[in-house]
Design a protein around this motif. Structure first.
Motif, mmCIF file in Angstrom:
data_model
loop_
_atom_site.group_PDB
_atom_site.id
_atom_site.type_symbol
_atom_site.label_atom_id
_atom_site.label_comp_id
_atom_site.label_asym_id
_atom_site.label_seq_id
_atom_site.Cartn_x
_atom_site.Cartn_y
_atom_site.Cartn_z
ATOM 1 N N TRP A 309 0.828 -1.202 0.000
ATOM 2 C CA TRP A 309 0.000 0.000 0.000
ATOM 3 C C TRP A 309 0.870 1.263 0.000
ATOM 4 N N VAL A 310 1.971 1.226 0.762
ATOM 5 C CA VAL A 310 2.877 2.383 0.773
ATOM 6 C C VAL A 310 3.422 2.618 -0.637
ATOM 7 N N THR A 311 3.836 1.522 -1.319
ATOM 8 C CA THR A 311 4.335 1.649 -2.694
ATOM 9 C C THR A 311 3.243 2.202 -3.600
ATOM 10 N N HIS A 312 2.005 1.718 -3.427
ATOM 11 C CA HIS A 312 0.890 2.203 -4.239
ATOM 12 C C HIS A 312 0.674 3.701 -4.045
ATOM 13 N N ILE A 313 0.743 4.145 -2.766
ATOM 14 C CA ILE A 313 0.552 5.574 -2.495
ATOM 15 C C ILE A 313 1.668 6.389 -3.155
ATOM 16 N N GLN A 314 2.881 5.867 -3.084
ATOM 17 C CA GLN A 314 3.992 6.572 -3.725
ATOM 18 C C GLN A 314 3.806 6.644 -5.234
ATOM 19 N N LEU A 315 3.370 5.534 -5.859
ATOM 20 C CA LEU A 315 3.141 5.529 -7.310
ATOM 21 C C LEU A 315 2.024 6.489 -7.685
ATOM 22 N N GLU A 316 0.954 6.485 -6.868
ATOM 23 C CA GLU A 316 -0.167 7.379 -7.177
ATOM 24 C C GLU A 316 0.272 8.836 -7.071
ATOM 25 N N ALA A 318 3.176 9.890 -7.668
ATOM 26 C CA ALA A 318 4.062 10.162 -8.800
ATOM 27 C C ALA A 318 3.327 10.147 -10.132
ATOM 28 N N GLY A 319 1.999 9.910 -10.090
ATOM 29 C CA GLY A 319 1.225 9.933 -11.325
ATOM 30 C C GLY A 319 1.036 8.579 -11.973
ATOM 31 N N TYR A 320 1.352 7.480 -11.268
ATOM 32 C CA TYR A 320 1.209 6.147 -11.857
ATOM 33 C C TYR A 320 -0.151 5.519 -11.568
ATOM 34 N N GLY A 321 -0.985 6.178 -10.796
ATOM 35 C CA GLY A 321 -2.290 5.600 -10.496
ATOM 36 C C GLY A 321 -2.140 4.351 -9.641
ATOM 37 N N ASP A 322 -2.801 3.262 -10.060
ATOM 38 C CA ASP A 322 -2.772 2.036 -9.269
ATOM 39 C C ASP A 322 -1.781 1.021 -9.829
ATOM 40 N N MET A 323 -0.825 1.454 -10.704
ATOM 41 C CA MET A 323 0.131 0.515 -11.281
ATOM 42 C C MET A 323 1.275 0.236 -10.310
ATOM 43 N N LEU A 324 1.857 -0.962 -10.435
ATOM 44 C CA LEU A 324 3.046 -1.305 -9.669
ATOM 45 C C LEU A 324 4.277 -0.957 -10.499
ATOM 46 N N LYS A 325 5.125 -0.101 -9.982
ATOM 47 C CA LYS A 325 6.272 0.394 -10.730
ATOM 48 C C LYS A 325 7.228 -0.740 -11.116
ATOM 49 N N SER A 326 7.358 -1.753 -10.226
ATOM 50 C CA SER A 326 8.293 -2.839 -10.516
ATOM 51 C C SER A 326 7.896 -3.641 -11.744
ATOM 52 N N ILE A 327 6.601 -3.570 -12.127
ATOM 53 C CA ILE A 327 6.112 -4.331 -13.288
ATOM 54 C C ILE A 327 6.107 -3.477 -14.548
ATOM 55 N N TYR A 328 5.582 -2.246 -14.473
ATOM 56 C CA TYR A 328 5.366 -1.426 -15.662
ATOM 57 C C TYR A 328 6.519 -0.456 -15.961
ATOM 58 N N ASP A 329 7.476 -0.342 -15.051
ATOM 59 C CA ASP A 329 8.651 0.511 -15.310
ATOM 60 C C ASP A 329 9.893 -0.238 -14.846
ATOM 61 N N ALA A 330 10.147 -1.384 -15.486
ATOM 62 C CA ALA A 330 11.242 -2.253 -15.064
ATOM 63 C C ALA A 330 12.607 -1.578 -15.227
ATOM 64 N N ASP A 331 12.748 -0.704 -16.234
ATOM 65 C CA ASP A 331 14.051 -0.064 -16.448
ATOM 66 C C ASP A 331 14.217 1.210 -15.626
ATOM 67 N N ASN A 332 13.161 1.540 -14.819
ATOM 68 C CA ASN A 332 13.238 2.651 -13.864
ATOM 69 C C ASN A 332 13.575 3.980 -14.540
ATOM 70 N N ASP A 333 12.988 4.176 -15.772
ATOM 71 C CA ASP A 333 13.222 5.454 -16.455
ATOM 72 C C ASP A 333 12.075 6.428 -16.267
ATOM 73 N N GLY A 334 11.093 6.039 -15.405
ATOM 74 C CA GLY A 334 9.985 6.947 -15.149
ATOM 75 C C GLY A 334 8.894 6.874 -16.189
ATOM 76 N N LYS A 335 8.992 5.936 -17.164
ATOM 77 C CA LYS A 335 7.978 5.791 -18.206
ATOM 78 C C LYS A 335 7.518 4.333 -18.242
ATOM 79 N N VAL A 336 6.254 4.143 -18.664
ATOM 80 C CA VAL A 336 5.731 2.786 -18.801
ATOM 81 C C VAL A 336 6.436 2.110 -19.962
#
Length: 483
Positions: A309-316, A318-336
């Motif tokens: 939930w903490v990660t979700h709040i951080q993603l939200e 940052a503008g990611y909504g309900d996505m998990l950053k580890s899945i949709y931004d694997a290269d950690n460049d800030g883009k899906v």
């Protein structure tokens, strides 16, 4: 009370069931002079569940001529009056359980008091009887002379005078005969004396039998007391222990009535299901989580869930909504990175299966995968034009193809089924840019002619009826018909 002829009986009380279910009870009611009237044994009876039959377990003829009423002072009880022409009827009903009331305690206390009175009376009477028997037995044993007052006549013995008379007569008759007769008589006397001795022994046997009677009476008394105790637990099998259990309170019934009057109102009582969860500490004095009933609105969470939930709040944030950053931004460049399946995409640099990288010469019948494709000059089964672009939308075993080109105003489409087994004919879309080059046989529905026409000088475009004037000059019928 019913003492001393019989023992009081109390109907068993029904405890309320924790699962909320009910008891189904049956009572046998004797009919006297065509009527029975009295209270039913159990409390809190559901009136609508009461049934009366002439046979047990809802058998025989159903009796409908009865009246059920609720006593004003004890509303949990039910009074029934049954009218029937049979010796006995059976009433069946449902109840969630009984209510313990002051009258129940009063009845128990009165029964205990009556039992104690009867035991004391019975003990006194038997002590007196045993004392009389014991005194008689003691006197009998002490009388060693003739305890039964046996007379000489009863045992058939001769008196000394009579024996002398007979002896003189015998001596006169004959010395030898007299001697013989004397011997015979002496033997008879000895036999009688032996009989008397046997009677003395019998007297002692009577004493033994009296002792046996005494022991039987004591055993009977012990059994009677045991019947009164009737299997009571060891801590409550004497009047002394019962008195202690009642707090040695001579006004126990009044005390209980007062305490019952101080009980909570029905609206203030916590149900059994809720009370078991109000407060239950474990052995270490902690509140165990297992007593909490989880629902969709209230659940326990783990440390892992909190971290997510903490990660979700951080993603939200940052503008990611309900996505998990580890899945949709694997290269950690800030883009899906990419989306394998998406309902819609507002803006995308590239889409899987929609990449246009070169012109294909493949047969259009082989395009059965969703995507966007560039086509060469004239692949097989192309509807027309050259260097077209195609879009394919596939759905399981059916699909749609659309093609259009840079040097053609036409947009063609066709469908297929059976995973490409059947392709339907190409159709073109008629629009404002190519309608002049299309051949349209007819219009099923029209409201106006594209170009108005005239009939006998009257304009007509199909939007309304017209009236054709007929001049007064001589016009023949054939002229009207154009002959």
């Amino acid at each position: 009370m019913s003492y001393p002829n019989q023992i009081d009986k109390f109907p068993a009380k029904l405890n309320k069931k924790t699962d909320g279910s009910v008891y189904v009870m049956e009572e046998e009611l004797p009919i006297t002079a065509g009527k029975y009237e009295g209270l039913l044994d159990h409390d809190n009876i559901t009136n609508t569940s009461i049934r009366v039959y002439t046979g047990s377990k809802l058998t025989g003829e159903q009796i409908t001529n009865y009246i059920v009423s609720v006593p004003s002072e004890t509303p949990w009880r039910r009074h029934i009056k049954v009218f029937a022409g049979v010796p006995v009827v059976y009433v069946t009903y449902e109840t969630p359980g009984d209510t313990v009331e002051a009258d129940d305690v009063n009845g128990l206390q009165e029964s205990i008091t009556a039992t104690q009175t009867e035991v004391e009376r019975y003990k006194t009477a038997n002590d007196e009887a045993v004392e009389v028997i014991d005194n008689r037995l003691t006197a009998h044993v002490a009388d060693k002379q003739n305890p039964h007052s046996v007379t000489v006549t009863q045992i058939g013995a001769e008196t000394p005078a009579g024996a002398q008379v007979k002896a003189d007569a015998a001596k006169t008759a004959a010395i030898s005969a007299a001697a013989q007769d004397a011997t015979t008589k002496a033997n008879a006397v000895q036999a009688n004396l032996n009989t008397h001795g046997a009677n003395v022994t019998d007297a002692h046997n009577v004493a033994n039998r009296l002792e046996a009677v005494r022991a039987a009476l004591i055993s009977y008394i012990d059994q009677s007391v045991a019947a009164i105790v009737d299997g009571a637990p060891e801590m409550l099998d004497t009047l002394y222990e019962l008195a202690n259990a009642l707090g040695n309170d001579p006004n126990f019934a009044a005390t209980m009535t007062s305490l019952i009057g101080q009980k909570l109102a029905a609206s203030e009582v916590v149900s059994t299901a809720t009370a078991s969860k109000v407060l239950r500490l474990d052995a270490s004095g902690k509140f165990p989580a297992t007593v909490i009933s989880q629902t969709a609105a209230y659940r326990f969470v783990t440390d892992t869930q909190i971290a997510n939930w903490v990660t979700h709040i951080q993603l939200e944030a940052a503008g990611y909504g309900d996505m998990l950053k580890s899945i949709y931004d694997a290269d950690n460049d800030g883009k899906v990175d990419y989306a394998s399946v998406a309902d819609s995409a507002g803006t995308a640099l590239s889409l899987s299966n929609f990449s246009i990288t070169g012109r294909s010469t493949n047969d259009l019948n082989t395009y059965r995968t969703s995507g966007m494709f560039a086509l060469n000059n004239a692949p097989a089964n192309i509807p027309g034009g050259s260097y077209l672009a195609g879009i394919v939308a596939a759905n399981v075993d059916v699909g749609l193809q659309m093609v259009g080109g840079h040097n053609s105003d036409n947009l063609w489409f066709r469908g297929w089924s059976g995973s490409g087994a059947t392709f339907y004919p190409w159709r073109s879309v008629v629009h404002s840019g190519n309608i002049g080059s299309q051949s349209v046989n007819y219009a099923a529905t029209a409201t106006k002619l594209a170009t108005a026409r005239t009939i006998n000088g009257v304009a007509f475009d199909g939007t309304d009826n017209i009236t054709i004037p007929i001049t007064a000059t001589g016009v023949t019928w054939n002229q009207l018909k154009g002959v």
